[in-house]
Scaffold this motif. Structure first.
Motif, mmCIF file in Angstrom:
data_model
loop_
_atom_site.group_PDB
_atom_site.id
_atom_site.type_symbol
_atom_site.label_atom_id
_atom_site.label_comp_id
_atom_site.label_asym_id
_atom_site.label_seq_id
_atom_site.Cartn_x
_atom_site.Cartn_y
_atom_site.Cartn_z
ATOM 1 N N VAL A 164 1.137 -1.189 0.053
ATOM 2 C CA VAL A 164 -0.068 -0.031 -0.273
ATOM 3 C C VAL A 164 1.033 1.177 0.544
ATOM 4 C CG1 VAL A 164 -1.945 1.474 1.195
ATOM 5 C CG2 VAL A 164 -1.963 -1.267 1.670
ATOM 6 N N LEU A 165 0.204 1.814 -0.499
ATOM 7 C CA LEU A 165 1.318 3.483 -1.058
ATOM 8 C C LEU A 165 0.817 5.030 -0.532
ATOM 9 C CD1 LEU A 165 2.829 2.719 -5.055
ATOM 10 C CD2 LEU A 165 3.965 2.042 -2.695
ATOM 11 N N HIS A 166 1.045 5.662 -0.845
ATOM 12 C CA HIS A 166 0.949 7.128 0.378
ATOM 13 C C HIS A 166 -0.345 6.990 -0.880
ATOM 14 C CE1 HIS A 166 3.012 8.302 3.128
ATOM 15 N NE2 HIS A 166 4.282 8.256 2.240
ATOM 16 N N GLU A 167 0.153 6.733 -2.518
ATOM 17 C CA GLU A 167 -1.054 7.179 -3.195
ATOM 18 C C GLU A 167 -2.794 6.760 -3.544
ATOM 19 O OE1 GLU A 167 2.293 5.973 -5.414
ATOM 20 O OE2 GLU A 167 2.068 7.285 -4.473
ATOM 21 N N ASP A 168 -2.365 5.397 -2.201
ATOM 22 C CA ASP A 168 -3.287 3.782 -2.113
ATOM 23 C C ASP A 168 -3.924 4.859 -1.897
ATOM 24 O OD1 ASP A 168 -2.787 2.817 -4.781
ATOM 25 O OD2 ASP A 168 -0.769 1.813 -2.922
ATOM 26 N N LEU A 169 -3.807 5.634 -0.363
ATOM 27 C CA LEU A 169 -4.819 6.159 0.534
ATOM 28 C C LEU A 169 -5.739 6.998 -0.556
ATOM 29 C CD1 LEU A 169 -2.022 6.403 3.149
ATOM 30 C CD2 LEU A 169 -3.298 4.467 3.259
ATOM 31 N N GLU A 170 -4.984 8.103 -0.909
ATOM 32 C CA GLU A 170 -6.025 8.852 -1.705
ATOM 33 C C GLU A 170 -6.968 8.673 -2.682
ATOM 34 O OE1 GLU A 170 -4.753 11.843 -0.796
ATOM 35 O OE2 GLU A 170 -3.685 11.429 0.689
ATOM 36 N N ALA A 171 -6.563 7.380 -3.188
ATOM 37 C CA ALA A 171 -7.593 6.875 -4.486
ATOM 38 C C ALA A 171 -9.015 6.190 -3.139
ATOM 39 C CB ALA A 171 -6.668 6.302 -4.908
ATOM 40 N N TYR A 172 -8.550 5.358 -1.815
ATOM 41 C CA TYR A 172 -9.136 5.747 -1.166
ATOM 42 C C TYR A 172 -11.032 6.740 -1.017
ATOM 43 C CZ TYR A 172 -11.461 3.153 3.008
ATOM 44 O OH TYR A 172 -12.454 2.480 3.850
ATOM 45 N N LEU A 173 -9.619 7.717 -0.153
ATOM 46 C CA LEU A 173 -10.751 8.448 -0.428
ATOM 47 C C LEU A 173 -11.414 8.822 -0.969
ATOM 48 C CD1 LEU A 173 -8.175 10.501 1.962
ATOM 49 C CD2 LEU A 173 -9.953 9.405 3.467
ATOM 50 N N ALA A 174 -10.630 9.266 -2.626
ATOM 51 C CA ALA A 174 -11.811 9.975 -3.272
ATOM 52 C C ALA A 174 -12.824 8.545 -4.217
ATOM 53 C CB ALA A 174 -10.355 10.059 -4.455
ATOM 54 N N GLN A 175 -12.734 7.436 -3.672
ATOM 55 C CA GLN A 175 -13.763 7.356 -4.004
ATOM 56 C C GLN A 175 -14.759 7.059 -3.120
ATOM 57 O OE1 GLN A 175 -12.449 3.809 -5.777
ATOM 58 N NE2 GLN A 175 -14.082 2.018 -4.364
ATOM 59 N N GLY A 176 -14.915 8.048 -1.991
ATOM 60 C CA GLY A 176 -15.464 8.375 -0.995
ATOM 61 C C GLY A 176 -15.863 6.969 0.084
ATOM 62 N N GLN A 177 -14.424 6.210 0.120
ATOM 63 C CA GLN A 177 -14.740 4.925 1.482
ATOM 64 C C GLN A 177 -14.121 6.292 2.084
ATOM 65 O OE1 GLN A 177 -15.841 2.275 1.331
ATOM 66 N NE2 GLN A 177 -15.920 2.600 -1.310
ATOM 67 N N SER A 178 -14.825 5.717 4.175
ATOM 68 C CA SER A 178 -14.389 5.436 5.102
ATOM 69 C C SER A 178 -14.181 4.862 6.286
ATOM 70 C CB SER A 178 -16.040 7.367 5.336
ATOM 71 O OG SER A 178 -16.926 5.882 5.890
ATOM 72 N N ASN A 179 -13.532 5.314 6.963
ATOM 73 C CA ASN A 179 -13.360 3.469 8.295
ATOM 74 C C ASN A 179 -14.897 3.476 8.535
ATOM 75 O OD1 ASN A 179 -12.022 2.229 9.706
ATOM 76 N ND2 ASN A 179 -11.851 3.975 11.514
ATOM 77 N N ALA A 180 -16.068 4.269 8.566
ATOM 78 C CA ALA A 180 -17.440 3.342 8.959
ATOM 79 C C ALA A 180 -17.513 2.329 7.593
ATOM 80 C CB ALA A 180 -18.102 4.948 8.327
ATOM 81 N N SER A 181 -17.151 1.950 6.444
ATOM 82 C CA SER A 181 -17.698 1.214 5.383
ATOM 83 C C SER A 181 -17.062 0.018 5.985
ATOM 84 C CB SER A 181 -17.288 1.632 4.142
ATOM 85 O OG SER A 181 -15.575 1.996 4.575
ATOM 86 N N ALA A 182 -16.337 0.083 6.954
ATOM 87 C CA ALA A 182 -15.977 -1.651 7.584
ATOM 88 C C ALA A 182 -16.912 -2.532 8.326
ATOM 89 C CB ALA A 182 -14.544 -1.488 8.256
#
Length: 423
Positions: A164-182
């Motif tokens: 997992v890279l820094h840009e993967d975190l940004e992509a995850y956020l851009a997709q609208g995911q959040s900690n609440a989705s787990a």
């Protein structure tokens, strides 16, 4: 068909052995000319070993973490034709670019056989891993994920081996995911997994240097509180007036300038100590090492001839070197030759620290975070911006009184910033 043997190359500078840090191929892989086969670590830098031929890997000469002699067999490749097996007495030449980076894949060893896993389910930037599965990621990425409130096991890694890279975190956020989705249950699931990480490559070099420094030097630390209200006001003013044309200034170039000016009266701090020859070398040139945290560990790129640089020149060089170090593109020369080191953890700087000397230097100046606190000034309680300098010295060379006076000189320069530029 024949066999082409690649031997551990002679990297120069009298190096007789190097550490094998990482394989980029495995037995059975087809390789092409100029493809990187392995990374090896010298005392100061990582060197890529490319393939001089097309062929198929039939044998590897060592394991990551193994120290290998120059001239020993590194890898054997099956090739068309006769190969070089009978005439490969000379080490292969190095044509690779040196980059000071550590292995990109951590070695993970499970303490017991792992239970069968189903393949992770991926959708965009999200991946569904089991609750006890620890994704590959650097400490910096794990910290970044924690700050963002992201469960790392839900993020799809685009790096080698799914890292997992820094840009993967940004992509995850851009997709609208959040900690609440787990699923809530996953956060409370029992875990019995263990992870063992080999200390090799850059991490081994860092460990060796830190251990060597603490064993050889007689460390002592000195902490001083500094009112940085005035210099922060000056910095804000200069950024507002010149930031668009000359670039933004952080506090670091002001600290570099303060070091340069203070060292005029304390040349014993800008020195290297050869404890084997019992010789102290004081230098006129001020080459400031700026400790920089990267994904692969601590690096110290060097701002050369800081005594001849303006604020913006220092700022630009600090930024350039930090970017190069974090991207693994700093050269060996850019990571060596410092005469005194400046270390800062930025906003995470804490209240007090005890930095370890960067041998053979005799002084390191540590910067702690800036906080607003009520202070008594001329009998009045006012809010001021305060910061501690936590610095360490080699007591074999530097006396305690001199160290205190040196830091007090830096304090005076920063609290009265006009004096930084009065000749």
């Amino acid at each position: 068909m024949g066999t082409h043997v690649i031997k551990m190359p002679d990297i120069g500078e009298g190096i007789a052995e190097v550490e094998l840090s990482q394989w980029h191929v495995k037995v059975g892989d087809l390789v092409v000319e100029d493809q990187v086969l392995a990374d090896v670590m010298t005392d100061k830098a990582m060197v890529d070993i490319p393939s001089p031929v097309h062929g198929k890997v039939i044998a590897l000469g060592g394991q990551p973490g193994e120290v290998m002699a120059v001239g020993s067999v590194l890898i054997s490749i099956e090739v068309e034709g006769a190969g070089n097996l009978k005439e490969s007495d000379k080490p292969a030449p190095v044509t690779a670019k040196e980059t000071p980076v550590a292995p990109k894949v951590e070695a993970v060893v499970e303490s017991k056989p792992a239970a069968p896993r189903t393949a992770p389910v991926c959708q965009g930037a999200v991946v569904a891993r089991e609750a006890d599965e620890r994704p590959l990621a650097s400490p910096a990425v794990r910290k970044h994920a924690l700050d963002l409130g992201i469960q790392l096991r839900l993020v799809r890694g685009s790096g080698p081996a799914g890292r997992v890279l820094h840009e993967d975190l940004e992509a995850y956020l851009a997709q609208g995911q959040s900690n609440a989705s787990a699923p809530v249950a996953a956060a409370y699931a029992q875990r019995n997994d263990e992870e063992q990480i080999q200390v090799i490559g850059m991490r081994r070099k860092i460990a060796q240097r830190m251990q060597d420094a603490t064993q050889r030097a007689a460390h002592f630390s000195y902490v001083e509180e500094i009112d940085v209200t005035a210099i922060e006001e000056l910095r804000a003013h200069l950024n507002e007036k010149h930031g668009a044309s000359r670039g933004k200034l952080t506090l670091l170039p002001f600290l570099v300038r303060a070091l340069v000016v203070a060292l005029r009266d304390f040349p014993q701090m800008n020195a290297r100590y050869d404890d084997e020859a019992q010789v102290i070398t004081r230098l006129g040139a001020v080459h400031v090492g700026v400790a920089t945290q990267s994904d692969v560990g601590l690096m110290v790129p060097v701002v050369r001839h800081a005594e001849a640089r303006s604020l913006w020149d220092s700022a630009a060089e600090i930024s350039r070197l930090a970017t190069a170090a974090r991207n693994g593109k700093a050269s060996r020369d850019e990571l060596s030759g410092s005469t005194i080191t400046l270390t800062s953890l930025g906003a995470l700087g804490g209240i007090v620290s005890t930095p370890v000397l960067n041998l053979p230097e005799v002084a390191i100046v540590g910067v702690n975070k800036i906080v607003e606190r009520p202070m008594v000034v001329k009998g009045q309680v006012v809010i001021r911006k305060m910061m501690n300098l936590s610095s360490s010295f080699d007591h074999r060379v530097v006396d305690g009184m001199d160290a205190a006076l040196f830091i007090q000189a830096i304090r005076g320069l920063l609290e009265q910033p006009a004096t930084l530029f009065v000749e």
